[in-house]
Design an enzyme around this catalytic site. Structure first.
Site, mmCIF file in Angstrom:
data_model
loop_
_atom_site.group_PDB
_atom_site.id
_atom_site.type_symbol
_atom_site.label_atom_id
_atom_site.label_comp_id
_atom_site.label_asym_id
_atom_site.label_seq_id
_atom_site.Cartn_x
_atom_site.Cartn_y
_atom_site.Cartn_z
ATOM 1 N N ALA A 65 132.172 9.451 52.169
ATOM 2 C CA ALA A 65 131.563 10.393 53.104
ATOM 3 C C ALA A 65 132.694 11.267 53.638
ATOM 4 O O ALA A 65 133.865 10.878 53.587
ATOM 5 C CB ALA A 65 130.894 9.623 54.232
ATOM 6 N N GLY A 108 131.275 6.142 50.639
ATOM 7 C CA GLY A 108 129.980 6.739 50.319
ATOM 8 C C GLY A 108 129.844 7.102 48.843
ATOM 9 O O GLY A 108 128.729 7.156 48.319
ATOM 10 N N GLU A 111 128.773 4.041 47.264
ATOM 11 C CA GLU A 111 127.411 3.779 47.737
ATOM 12 C C GLU A 111 126.397 4.691 47.044
ATOM 13 O O GLU A 111 125.305 4.260 46.686
ATOM 14 C CB GLU A 111 127.366 3.945 49.262
ATOM 15 C CG GLU A 111 128.175 2.852 49.958
ATOM 16 C CD GLU A 111 128.396 3.125 51.438
ATOM 17 O OE1 GLU A 111 129.067 4.129 51.769
ATOM 18 O OE2 GLU A 111 127.907 2.343 52.269
ATOM 19 N N GLU A 131 136.243 1.712 54.020
ATOM 20 C CA GLU A 131 135.962 2.189 55.381
ATOM 21 C C GLU A 131 136.685 1.387 56.450
ATOM 22 O O GLU A 131 137.006 1.907 57.517
ATOM 23 C CB GLU A 131 134.448 2.151 55.655
ATOM 24 C CG GLU A 131 133.625 3.140 54.839
ATOM 25 C CD GLU A 131 133.105 2.577 53.525
ATOM 26 O OE1 GLU A 131 133.672 1.575 53.019
ATOM 27 O OE2 GLU A 131 132.128 3.127 52.996
HETATM 28 N N1 CAA Z 1 136.584 12.995 53.383
HETATM 29 C C1 CAA Z 1 137.128 14.200 53.573
HETATM 30 N N2 CAA Z 1 138.139 14.680 52.828
HETATM 31 C C2 CAA Z 1 138.630 13.891 51.847
HETATM 32 C C3 CAA Z 1 138.087 12.613 51.601
HETATM 33 C C4 CAA Z 1 137.014 12.165 52.405
HETATM 34 N N3 CAA Z 1 136.428 10.996 52.221
HETATM 35 N N4 CAA Z 1 138.785 12.054 50.569
HETATM 36 C C5 CAA Z 1 139.703 12.964 50.204
HETATM 37 N N5 CAA Z 1 139.612 14.065 50.958
HETATM 38 C C6 CAA Z 1 140.414 15.283 50.900
HETATM 39 C C7 CAA Z 1 141.815 15.047 51.457
HETATM 40 O O1 CAA Z 1 141.800 15.147 52.862
HETATM 41 C C8 CAA Z 1 142.578 16.140 50.776
HETATM 42 O O2 CAA Z 1 142.315 17.353 51.441
HETATM 43 P P1 CAA Z 1 143.539 18.315 51.915
HETATM 44 O O3 CAA Z 1 144.139 18.757 50.613
HETATM 45 O O4 CAA Z 1 142.844 19.391 52.662
HETATM 46 O O5 CAA Z 1 144.472 17.463 52.701
HETATM 47 C C9 CAA Z 1 141.933 16.248 49.408
HETATM 48 O O6 CAA Z 1 140.644 15.635 49.539
HETATM 49 C C10 CAA Z 1 142.686 15.490 48.326
HETATM 50 O O7 CAA Z 1 142.886 14.173 48.776
HETATM 51 P P2 CAA Z 1 144.334 13.463 48.789
HETATM 52 O O8 CAA Z 1 145.417 14.468 49.005
HETATM 53 O O9 CAA Z 1 144.265 12.339 49.776
HETATM 54 O O10 CAA Z 1 144.408 12.924 47.284
HETATM 55 P P3 CAA Z 1 145.208 11.652 46.742
HETATM 56 O O11 CAA Z 1 145.126 11.721 45.253
HETATM 57 O O12 CAA Z 1 146.557 11.557 47.389
HETATM 58 O O13 CAA Z 1 144.368 10.380 47.258
HETATM 59 C C11 CAA Z 1 142.353 9.117 47.673
HETATM 60 C C12 CAA Z 1 143.067 10.160 46.774
HETATM 61 C C13 CAA Z 1 143.019 7.742 47.508
HETATM 62 C C14 CAA Z 1 140.920 9.038 47.189
HETATM 63 C C15 CAA Z 1 142.425 9.555 49.150
HETATM 64 O O14 CAA Z 1 141.996 10.915 49.244
HETATM 65 C C16 CAA Z 1 141.577 8.747 50.091
HETATM 66 O O15 CAA Z 1 141.966 7.640 50.451
HETATM 67 N N6 CAA Z 1 140.417 9.301 50.514
HETATM 68 C C17 CAA Z 1 139.555 8.675 51.500
HETATM 69 C C18 CAA Z 1 138.817 7.479 50.910
HETATM 70 C C19 CAA Z 1 137.962 6.849 51.989
HETATM 71 O O16 CAA Z 1 138.440 6.327 52.977
HETATM 72 N N7 CAA Z 1 136.620 6.903 51.773
HETATM 73 C C20 CAA Z 1 135.663 6.362 52.718
HETATM 74 C C21 CAA Z 1 135.191 7.448 53.641
HETATM 75 S S1 CAA Z 1 134.188 6.841 54.964
HETATM 76 C C22 CAA Z 1 132.686 6.546 54.264
HETATM 77 O O17 CAA Z 1 132.466 6.799 53.100
HETATM 78 C C23 CAA Z 1 131.649 5.964 55.184
HETATM 79 C C24 CAA Z 1 130.434 5.458 54.483
HETATM 80 O O18 CAA Z 1 130.158 4.306 54.388
HETATM 81 C C25 CAA Z 1 129.476 6.348 53.904
#
Ligand code: CAA
Length: 257
Positions: A65, A108, A111, A131
């Protein structure tokens, strides 16, 4: 509706939906949700379409998400608006939906993949519910669907540690139906979807409905539900056609009746 965050394409009887927010690794925000719901409702209504494939990019199916959308929210707005409740409508799609997952399917994203009817994984796919690292939890059904898919031990470990699993581990655990090389993922998913779309439409709906019933019922209720739907299919013209075609050693010619 003109879409900004997804691409929708019909190839024969298969609808291909591609999540298209590469700048955010396809993070699922309100806009993607409303576009996806619109596209799935149109797909479900369109009698020329028999199966859908949802995919992302080779780098990410969806990285979760949208954290930036949630960052400043509080309890009142999340609970008051029942944030994420909109995803329930996605799971009410009656025709089959395949998730073709390459790269990250996190939070998400994992999910959403699990809301689809089955997952085809590229060999570079990574699944996780990270998360907890954000001091929250799954909110789109992950704690429930993951547990049903892979069992308590692995689901608990994944939710409590945020550890990602690769495609091979996901296949061993029963989360994905099959692993295919990343380069051929979408083509393989489209081929599988075309096979499904080539089946008798009412039988497709019934098969999906009865497998899903296994999640909601006792064994006795589920078996009875299956049998009643099985009986009901004998009221269709396609059942007559299917069995006659078998006896006459020719392919069935379905009318959807
Ligand atoms: N939401 C918003 N933006 C996101 C995102 C997310 N879930 N995941 C990645 N992005 C964005 C980053 O912020 C980044 O944007 P900027 O260039 O503007 O900084 C861009 O996508 C590229 O991401 P990274 O630079 O982080 O890429 P990476 O290759 O270094 O890492 C990754 C990849 C490991 C997937 C890392 O992006 C990450 O950990 N993302 C978040 C994963 C996460 O925590 N997901 C759960 C979200 S909460 C949820 O989903 C609740 C639910 O139950 C529904």
């Amino acid at each position: 509706m003109a879409y900004q965050s997804i691409l929708v394409e019909q190839r024969g009887a298969v609808t291909l939906v591609t999540l298209n927010r590469p700048e955010a690794l396809n993070a699922l925000n309100g806009q993607i949700l409303s576009e996806l719901l619109d596209a799935m409702a149109a797909f479900d209504k369109d009698t020329s379409q028999g199966c859908a494939v949802i995919t992302g990019s080779e780098r990410a199916f969806a990285a979760g998400a949208d954290i930036k959308e949630m960052q400043s929210q509080g309890f009142a707005s999340m609970y008051g608006h029942d944030f994420f409740a909109g995803w329930d409508a996605f799971t009410r799609t009656r025709k089959p939906v395949i998730a073709a997952v390459a790269g990250y399917a996190l939070g998400g994203g994992c999910e959403l993949a699990m809301m689809c009817d089955f997952i085809l994984a590229a060999d570079n796919a990574k699944f996780g519910q990270p998360e907890i690292k954000l001091a929250v939890s799954p909110g789109m059904g992950g704690s429930q669907r993951l547990t049903r898919a892979v069992g308590k031990a692995k689901a608990m470990e994944m939710c409590l540690t945020g550890r990602m699993i690769d495609a091979a581990e996901a296949e061993r655990a029963g989360l994905v139906a099959r692993i295919v090389p990343a380069a051929g993922l979408v083509e393989e998913a489209m081929k599988t979807a075309a096979t499904i779309a080539g089946m008798a439409p009412l039988a497709v709906l019934a098969n999906k409905e009865m497998v899903n019933a296994a999640y909601e019922t006792t064994l006795t209720q589920g078996v009875q539900f299956e049998r009643r739907l099985f009986h009901a299919l004998f009221g269709t013209a396609d059942q007559k056609e299917g069995m006659t075609a078998f006896v006459e050693k020719r392919p069935g010619n379905w009318t959807g009746k």
